[in-house]
Enzyme design. Sequence first.
Site, mmCIF file in Angstrom:
data_model
loop_
_atom_site.group_PDB
_atom_site.id
_atom_site.type_symbol
_atom_site.label_atom_id
_atom_site.label_comp_id
_atom_site.label_asym_id
_atom_site.label_seq_id
_atom_site.Cartn_x
_atom_site.Cartn_y
_atom_site.Cartn_z
ATOM 1 N N CYS A 179 13.187 -18.301 -3.345
ATOM 2 C CA CYS A 179 13.217 -18.646 -2.011
ATOM 3 C C CYS A 179 13.394 -20.027 -1.794
ATOM 4 C CB CYS A 179 12.162 -18.186 -1.123
ATOM 5 S SG CYS A 179 11.935 -16.462 -1.303
ATOM 6 N N ASN A 198 12.247 -11.815 5.410
ATOM 7 C CA ASN A 198 12.521 -12.800 4.425
ATOM 8 C C ASN A 198 13.966 -12.476 3.652
ATOM 9 O OD1 ASN A 198 12.509 -14.449 2.118
ATOM 10 N ND2 ASN A 198 10.345 -13.745 1.709
ATOM 11 N N HIS A 255 10.881 -21.935 5.171
ATOM 12 C CA HIS A 255 11.439 -20.717 4.482
ATOM 13 C C HIS A 255 10.708 -19.520 5.409
ATOM 14 C CE1 HIS A 255 12.168 -17.134 2.349
ATOM 15 N NE2 HIS A 255 10.815 -17.214 1.541
HETATM 16 N N1 COA Z 1 2.991 -0.088 5.866
HETATM 17 C C1 COA Z 1 1.402 0.313 5.913
HETATM 18 N N2 COA Z 1 0.367 0.087 5.022
HETATM 19 C C2 COA Z 1 0.846 -0.718 3.977
HETATM 20 C C3 COA Z 1 1.925 -1.103 3.875
HETATM 21 C C4 COA Z 1 3.099 -1.096 4.726
HETATM 22 N N3 COA Z 1 4.315 -1.510 4.507
HETATM 23 N N4 COA Z 1 1.913 -2.135 2.603
HETATM 24 C C5 COA Z 1 0.390 -1.917 2.362
HETATM 25 N N5 COA Z 1 -0.125 -1.299 3.076
HETATM 26 C C6 COA Z 1 -1.661 -0.823 2.993
HETATM 27 C C7 COA Z 1 -2.141 -0.973 1.762
HETATM 28 O O1 COA Z 1 -1.842 -0.001 0.859
HETATM 29 C C8 COA Z 1 -3.744 -1.506 1.887
HETATM 30 O O2 COA Z 1 -4.194 -0.168 2.128
HETATM 31 P P1 COA Z 1 -5.568 -0.245 1.505
HETATM 32 O O3 COA Z 1 -6.471 -1.350 2.429
HETATM 33 O O4 COA Z 1 -6.190 1.433 2.112
HETATM 34 O O5 COA Z 1 -5.599 -0.269 0.173
HETATM 35 C C9 COA Z 1 -3.604 -2.250 3.292
HETATM 36 O O6 COA Z 1 -2.380 -1.897 3.788
HETATM 37 C C10 COA Z 1 -3.649 -3.788 2.982
HETATM 38 O O7 COA Z 1 -2.944 -4.068 2.223
HETATM 39 P P2 COA Z 1 -3.070 -5.774 1.739
HETATM 40 O O8 COA Z 1 -2.010 -5.822 0.407
HETATM 41 O O9 COA Z 1 -4.282 -5.982 1.624
HETATM 42 O O10 COA Z 1 -2.299 -6.262 3.086
HETATM 43 P P3 COA Z 1 -2.351 -7.841 3.538
HETATM 44 O O11 COA Z 1 -2.970 -8.145 4.558
HETATM 45 O O12 COA Z 1 -2.488 -8.844 2.242
HETATM 46 O O13 COA Z 1 -0.841 -8.195 3.762
HETATM 47 C C11 COA Z 1 1.152 -8.806 2.741
HETATM 48 C C12 COA Z 1 0.163 -7.759 2.671
HETATM 49 C C13 COA Z 1 2.357 -8.581 1.703
HETATM 50 C C14 COA Z 1 2.068 -8.643 4.254
HETATM 51 C C15 COA Z 1 0.782 -10.239 2.701
HETATM 52 O O14 COA Z 1 -0.176 -10.548 1.363
HETATM 53 C C16 COA Z 1 1.843 -11.447 2.460
HETATM 54 O O15 COA Z 1 2.599 -11.533 3.451
HETATM 55 N N6 COA Z 1 1.949 -12.084 1.468
HETATM 56 C C17 COA Z 1 2.851 -13.246 1.155
HETATM 57 C C18 COA Z 1 4.299 -12.267 0.822
HETATM 58 C C19 COA Z 1 5.348 -13.306 0.862
HETATM 59 O O16 COA Z 1 5.609 -13.845 1.761
HETATM 60 N N7 COA Z 1 5.959 -13.053 -0.195
HETATM 61 C C20 COA Z 1 7.394 -13.817 -0.416
HETATM 62 C C21 COA Z 1 7.155 -15.297 -0.795
HETATM 63 S S1 COA Z 1 8.760 -16.341 -0.863
#
Ligand code: COA
Length: 320
Positions: free
Chosen positions: A111, A277, A247
């Site tokens: 990215c 993204n 970004h």
């Molecule tokens: N819809 C519904 N539920 C979802 C889901 C979706 N699309 N994806 C995951 N879940 C669930 C998980 O299974 C988990 O359930 P559980 O608690 O029963 O196990 C719950 O939601 C929480 O998941 P978690 O991974 O802890 O969520 P989070 O609050 O960390 O958010 C992201 C996840 C990916 C949104 C977050 O970590 C993030 O934005 N990270 C940065 C990613 C990024 O920007 N990447 C590119 C960089 S260039």
Amino acid sequence: MTTRIIGTGRSVPSRKVTNDDLAKIMDTSDEWIYTRTGIHNRHLVETETTTDMAADAAKQAMEKAGVGSEEIELIIVGTVSGDMCYPSTACLVQERIGAVNAVAYDISAGCSGFLFALNAAHAYISSGVYKCALVLGAETLSKMMDWSDRSTCVLFGDGAGAAVVKADATGIKAITQHSDGAGGGVLTCENRASNNPYVKNEITLPYTKMAGQDVFKFAVKMVPRCIQDVVEKAGMSVEDVDYFLLHQANKRIIESVSKRLNVPIEKFPTNIEHYGNTSAASIPILLDELNSAGTFKKGDVIVMSGFGAGLTWGATLLEW
Ligand code: COA
């Protein structure tokens, strides 16, 4: 002599996919996606290719810059999702736009791709090697997603953005760029496995794998630091900056950076709501939206900051 952005362009696929559309094909919801990321919808390719979108954005940027294809000496595309392993997307774009005098190649920096491409063009221009370049970020990440992995596939979208840059007395004032290969395991997509007659590998289609929370922590720690760094290098303070173009990975990352820098969120324009993204394309798409809307005034100070797979991150400060 420095590097000035004199024209911008953008292109996204016509197919808009809302969070509710995704909720019809996987176990997710608009509420989950929007509250965690700020994304409402993204555009995904049906017939468009990375090259189509890149060439479209490039043509717009050249038209706005008033630069003919033969004037362009350098084309750099930040991408990890070109249509071909080779030739590069940059060479494919060169052919489409008829930039017969240009040298063309891609940069793989996740990215951060557009930012690193811009900084590479700046290195050439400020040292007098070239005067006019086309820099792009172009991605079709939707083809690299595991669409059964709801925690990752809902975050990304497809698109391209472009900027024509030229040697000028005003423009880029400072850059900073970093990589941490040791930390790169948190966001990966394998290439195809070896399949020569002497190895036995199952041929599987590789997809993006992401440890979302680790990527989040990396971004909110390193982005404010590199912004502070680039501002200091330019002999300024964060208060002197008019716009921070980050970004567009996650609205909560952007809000956290704004808090850590103690800069009002109003100085951080976003469009992640509409595109998700788009990896290397996100900064130039945002840049073109703001430029086309006439947002920037001469003399405005703009910081762009990219971060992503590698790990890679960096920032560029320029005077518009
Ligand atoms: N819809 C519904 N539920 C979802 C889901 C979706 N699309 N994806 C995951 N879940 C669930 C998980 O299974 C988990 O359930 P559980 O608690 O029963 O196990 C719950 O939601 C929480 O998941 P978690 O991974 O802890 O969520 P989070 O609050 O960390 O958010 C992201 C996840 C990916 C949104 C977050 O970590 C993030 O934005 N990270 C940065 C990613 C990024 O920007 N990447 C590119 C960089 S260039």
